[in-house]
Scaffold this active site. Structure first.
Site, PDB file in Angstrom:
ATOM      1  CG  ASP A   1      -4.793  -8.247  14.264  1.00  0.00           C
ATOM      2  OD1 ASP A   1      -4.739  -9.391  14.735  1.00  0.00           O
ATOM      3  OD2 ASP A   1      -4.269  -7.933  13.181  1.00  0.00           O
TER       4      ASP A   1
ATOM      5  CG  HIS B   1       1.180 -11.415   7.587  1.00  0.00           C
ATOM      6  ND1 HIS B   1      -0.171 -11.625   7.680  1.00  0.00           N
ATOM      7  CD2 HIS B   1       1.696 -12.587   7.100  1.00  0.00           C
ATOM      8  CE1 HIS B   1      -0.452 -12.855   7.255  1.00  0.00           C
ATOM      9  NE2 HIS B   1       0.663 -13.467   6.915  1.00  0.00           N
TER      10      HIS B   1
ATOM     11  CB  SER C   1       2.405 -16.576   6.662  1.00  0.00           C
ATOM     12  OG  SER C   1       1.028 -16.380   6.836  1.00  0.00           O
TER      13      SER C   1
ATOM     14  CG  HIS D   1      -9.366  -7.601   6.310  1.00  0.00           C
ATOM     15  ND1 HIS D   1      -9.304  -8.359   5.171  1.00  0.00           N
ATOM     16  CD2 HIS D   1      -8.695  -8.292   7.264  1.00  0.00           C
ATOM     17  CE1 HIS D   1      -8.636  -9.465   5.429  1.00  0.00           C
ATOM     18  NE2 HIS D   1      -8.245  -9.453   6.684  1.00  0.00           N
TER      19      HIS D   1
ATOM     20  NE  ARG E   1     -10.118 -13.794  11.318  1.00  0.00           N
ATOM     21  CZ  ARG E   1      -8.949 -13.463  10.791  1.00  0.00           C
ATOM     22  NH1 ARG E   1      -7.950 -14.319  10.821  1.00  0.00           N
ATOM     23  NH2 ARG E   1      -8.768 -12.295  10.228  1.00  0.00           N
TER      24      ARG E   1
HETATM   25  N1  CMX Z   1      -7.551   3.781   9.863  1.00  0.00           N
HETATM   26  C1  CMX Z   1      -7.208   4.825   9.065  1.00  0.00           C
HETATM   27  N2  CMX Z   1      -7.094   4.729   7.738  1.00  0.00           N
HETATM   28  C2  CMX Z   1      -7.359   3.541   7.178  1.00  0.00           C
HETATM   29  C3  CMX Z   1      -7.765   2.445   7.932  1.00  0.00           C
HETATM   30  C4  CMX Z   1      -7.830   2.593   9.334  1.00  0.00           C
HETATM   31  N3  CMX Z   1      -8.141   1.584  10.153  1.00  0.00           N
HETATM   32  N4  CMX Z   1      -7.971   1.392   7.116  1.00  0.00           N
HETATM   33  C5  CMX Z   1      -7.700   1.833   5.874  1.00  0.00           C
HETATM   34  N5  CMX Z   1      -7.314   3.130   5.918  1.00  0.00           N
HETATM   35  C6  CMX Z   1      -6.845   3.945   4.820  1.00  0.00           C
HETATM   36  C7  CMX Z   1      -5.593   3.314   4.250  1.00  0.00           C
HETATM   37  O1  CMX Z   1      -4.438   3.653   5.027  1.00  0.00           O
HETATM   38  C8  CMX Z   1      -5.578   3.875   2.848  1.00  0.00           C
HETATM   39  O2  CMX Z   1      -5.077   5.197   2.926  1.00  0.00           O
HETATM   40  P1  CMX Z   1      -4.026   5.740   1.807  1.00  0.00           P
HETATM   41  O3  CMX Z   1      -4.747   5.570   0.513  1.00  0.00           O
HETATM   42  O4  CMX Z   1      -3.811   7.146   2.218  1.00  0.00           O
HETATM   43  O5  CMX Z   1      -2.813   4.867   1.901  1.00  0.00           O
HETATM   44  C9  CMX Z   1      -7.053   3.920   2.512  1.00  0.00           C
HETATM   45  O6  CMX Z   1      -7.758   3.927   3.753  1.00  0.00           O
HETATM   46  C10 CMX Z   1      -7.539   2.772   1.693  1.00  0.00           C
HETATM   47  O7  CMX Z   1      -7.220   1.563   2.347  1.00  0.00           O
HETATM   48  P2  CMX Z   1      -8.101   0.271   2.150  1.00  0.00           P
HETATM   49  O8  CMX Z   1      -8.147  -0.053   0.694  1.00  0.00           O
HETATM   50  O9  CMX Z   1      -9.378   0.430   2.876  1.00  0.00           O
HETATM   51  O10 CMX Z   1      -7.282  -0.827   2.947  1.00  0.00           O
HETATM   52  P3  CMX Z   1      -5.959  -1.578   2.495  1.00  0.00           P
HETATM   53  O11 CMX Z   1      -6.342  -2.855   1.833  1.00  0.00           O
HETATM   54  O12 CMX Z   1      -5.016  -0.694   1.766  1.00  0.00           O
HETATM   55  O13 CMX Z   1      -5.290  -1.880   3.906  1.00  0.00           O
HETATM   56  C11 CMX Z   1      -5.220  -2.534   6.172  1.00  0.00           C
HETATM   57  C12 CMX Z   1      -5.838  -2.801   4.797  1.00  0.00           C
HETATM   58  C13 CMX Z   1      -5.647  -3.654   7.115  1.00  0.00           C
HETATM   59  C14 CMX Z   1      -3.672  -2.543   6.062  1.00  0.00           C
HETATM   60  C15 CMX Z   1      -5.736  -1.180   6.669  1.00  0.00           C
HETATM   61  O14 CMX Z   1      -7.133  -1.212   6.817  1.00  0.00           O
HETATM   62  C16 CMX Z   1      -5.078  -0.751   7.965  1.00  0.00           C
HETATM   63  O15 CMX Z   1      -3.986  -0.194   7.937  1.00  0.00           O
HETATM   64  N6  CMX Z   1      -5.753  -1.016   9.135  1.00  0.00           N
HETATM   65  C17 CMX Z   1      -5.211  -0.711  10.423  1.00  0.00           C
HETATM   66  C18 CMX Z   1      -4.118  -1.713  10.788  1.00  0.00           C
HETATM   67  C19 CMX Z   1      -4.712  -3.083  11.073  1.00  0.00           C
HETATM   68  O16 CMX Z   1      -5.704  -3.234  11.756  1.00  0.00           O
HETATM   69  N7  CMX Z   1      -4.059  -4.138  10.554  1.00  0.00           N
HETATM   70  C20 CMX Z   1      -4.504  -5.505  10.803  1.00  0.00           C
HETATM   71  C21 CMX Z   1      -4.872  -6.218   9.537  1.00  0.00           C
HETATM   72  C22 CMX Z   1      -5.376  -7.603   9.866  1.00  0.00           C
HETATM   73  C23 CMX Z   1      -5.197  -8.561   8.724  1.00  0.00           C
HETATM   74  O17 CMX Z   1      -4.742  -8.181   7.635  1.00  0.00           O
HETATM   75  O18 CMX Z   1      -5.526  -9.715   8.960  1.00  0.00           O
END
Ligand code: CMX
Length: 428
Positions: free
Chosen positions: A362, A261, A231, A307, A316
């Site tokens: 979240d 997001h 954003s 994250h 937060r």
């Molecule tokens: N549960 C299961 N697997 C997870 C995970 C979780 N909570 N967090 C990370 N992973 C996995 C990723 O899916 C990724 O797997 P692949 O390599 O198979 O695709 C691997 O671990 C590495 O990911 P990462 O480098 O730790 O995290 P990213 O930067 O790629 O992604 C995020 C960050 C937030 C998208 C991810 O942790 C996630 O999907 N979390 C759950 C959804 C969530 O809570 N989203 C809110 C985000 C809030 C924000 O951004 O402000």
């Protein structure tokens, strides 16, 4: 007669401009990093290519607003956050009162706006309604009018600030009006004597002092998250074309509407409710462990955990958790949130690929909103948007003040990468 905020910026901006000029003159040709092909193909993750002075996100401390960790700012109001984001200083009583007065003077919603929103089909997503509302208000833009009249460059920030104050002043009534339309109930009039967040809470129609406190906290905690998130980056790009604040903030909020997001908070709440339904209440830690392992085995993520930047519990989350401890300790959903915190990190730590096993904001925000009766999941991102507009506006005003040029990074084709980048030694 300019308000205190305008006068403060008038005094501060020459220093920002001098600093930027000095940087360009003395360090303009120096390098600050390199970009790998994996970053070019990977959403520019970690590539340093933007300036944002309002806030930064540290892997170990989370959000830091103008040098102050967000955990230390949890008791501040959204108006104080706006002043801090914009000027780098905390507003004292008189300064804050002046800012609140500035907002009150601009809060009136033109009637055509309600007609536009009422003309939309009932099932229009609340985020689409919010974006439409800001675009409809674009006809009020002072920046655009002055630009057409030949306004000099060094005055751009003043009319941008005016647009931002107009937009922020109207945002609570607009967003609350969207909520009331969404639930098919009449709008509730503004009570201008209240603070920005308290007025918003009462216009939503959810009474009680505790909910007003939650709204204040919510709108404070979500106000900014440096410059590279979807954003902020989008809003900055659109604003860099000298599109006015209504276009730029609406564009940023369109990005916030995405499931990767701003929409993630509703996913997390679904998850907590699913657990409650599955177990008919709060499960034991052992039950939860097996439920979560099963989920991971099916390739699903654990919402609210992990994250892209953070490597500790999101402060937060901690701030919301303190609120929950105080006001809804015995609530079923809060118990589930708490129990998740007890077991998820240890499970995620066992997954080598997960960089951050800790909860993000979240993991808890939706459960608190739900507890107080705000149960329309698809409205949650609007709340996020009302708060994030503070940071987007502050960033826009600063960029106008220092004369940030139009964004235009160079793109390359996939075949260019194949032809010009040598194959890494360990592969060949
Ligand atoms: N549960 C299961 N697997 C997870 C995970 C979780 N909570 N967090 C990370 N992973 C996995 C990723 O899916 C990724 O797997 P692949 O390599 O198979 O695709 C691997 O671990 C590495 O990911 P990462 O480098 O730790 O995290 P990213 O930067 O790629 O992604 C995020 C960050 C937030 C998208 C991810 O942790 C996630 O999907 N979390 C759950 C959804 C969530 O809570 N989203 C809110 C985000 C809030 C924000 O951004 O402000």
């Amino acid at each position: 007669m300019p308000g205190i905020l305008q006068a403060k910026l008038q005094e501060t901006i020459p220093g920002w401009r001098r600093q930027r000029l000095e940087l360009l003159q003395t360090r303009g040709e120096e390098r600050i990093g390199e970009i790998k092909v994996s970053q070019v193909l990977g959403g520019l993750r970690g590539a340093q290519g933007l300036v944002c002075d309002t806030s930064e996100v540290s892997p170990t401390q989370g959000l830091i607003v103008r040098g102050i960790p967000i955990g230390e700012l949890a008791s501040k109001s959204p108006e104080e956050m706006f002043y801090l984001l914009l000027t780098g200083e905390l507003a004292s009583g008189a300064v804050l009162n002046d800012l609140r007065q500035e907002l009150r003077q601009r809060a009136l919603i033109p009637d055509y706006l309600w007609k536009v929103l009422e003309a939309l089909p009932r099932d229009t997503h609340p985020m689409a309604m919010l974006s439409v509302a800001l675009l409809a208000l674009e006809r009020e833009s002072v920046f655009r009018r002055h630009y057409e009249d030949g306004m000099p460059k060094d005055q751009y920030w003043e009319s941008t600030l005016e647009d931002c104050l107009q937009l922020l002043a109207k945002l609570p009534a607009v967003a609350a009006g969207i909520y009331r339309l969404h639930i098919g109930r009449p709008r509730i009039a503004s009570r201008p004597e209240l603070e920005w967040s308290a007025d918003f809470a009462q216009m939503l129609g959810i009474g009680g002092e505790e909910f007003a406190k939650l709204m204040r906290l919510y709108l404070t905690l979500h106000c900014d998250h440096e410059g590279g998130n979807v954003s902020a980056f989008t809003s900055h790009t659109v604003g860099s074309a000298l599109s006015d604040a209504y276009y730029a903030i609406s564009a940023g909020l369109n990005g916030l509407a995405g499931p990767l997001h701003g929409l993630a908070n509703q996913e997390s709440l679904h998850f907590v409710l699913d657990i409650q339904n599955h177990f008919g209440g709060a499960p034991s830690e052992a039950q939860l462990r097996s439920y979560l392992k099963d989920r991971l085995q099916h390739g699903q993520v654990i919402p609210g955990y992990g994250h892209a930047v953070l490597r500790v519990t999101d402060p937060r989350y901690t701030a919301f958790h303190k609120f929950g401890e105080r006001y809804c300790r015995n609530e079923m959903m809060f118990s589930i949130v708490d129990r998740l915190f007890a077991v998820v990190p240890e499970i995620l730590k066992q997954q080598a690929k997960v960089q951050d096993p800790w909860p993000n904001v979240d993991a808890i925000s939706g459960s608190l909103l739900y507890h107080y009766g705000l149960k329309e999941f698809d409205y949650y991102t609007v709340l996020f948007g009302v708060s994030r507009a503070l940071g987007l506006c502050a960033q826009l005003v600063i960029n106008r003040a220092v004369g940030t040029p139009i964004m235009r990074p160079k793109s390359v084709s996939t075949s260019w990468l194949m032809e010009h980048v040598p194959v890494a030694a360990h592969v060949s």
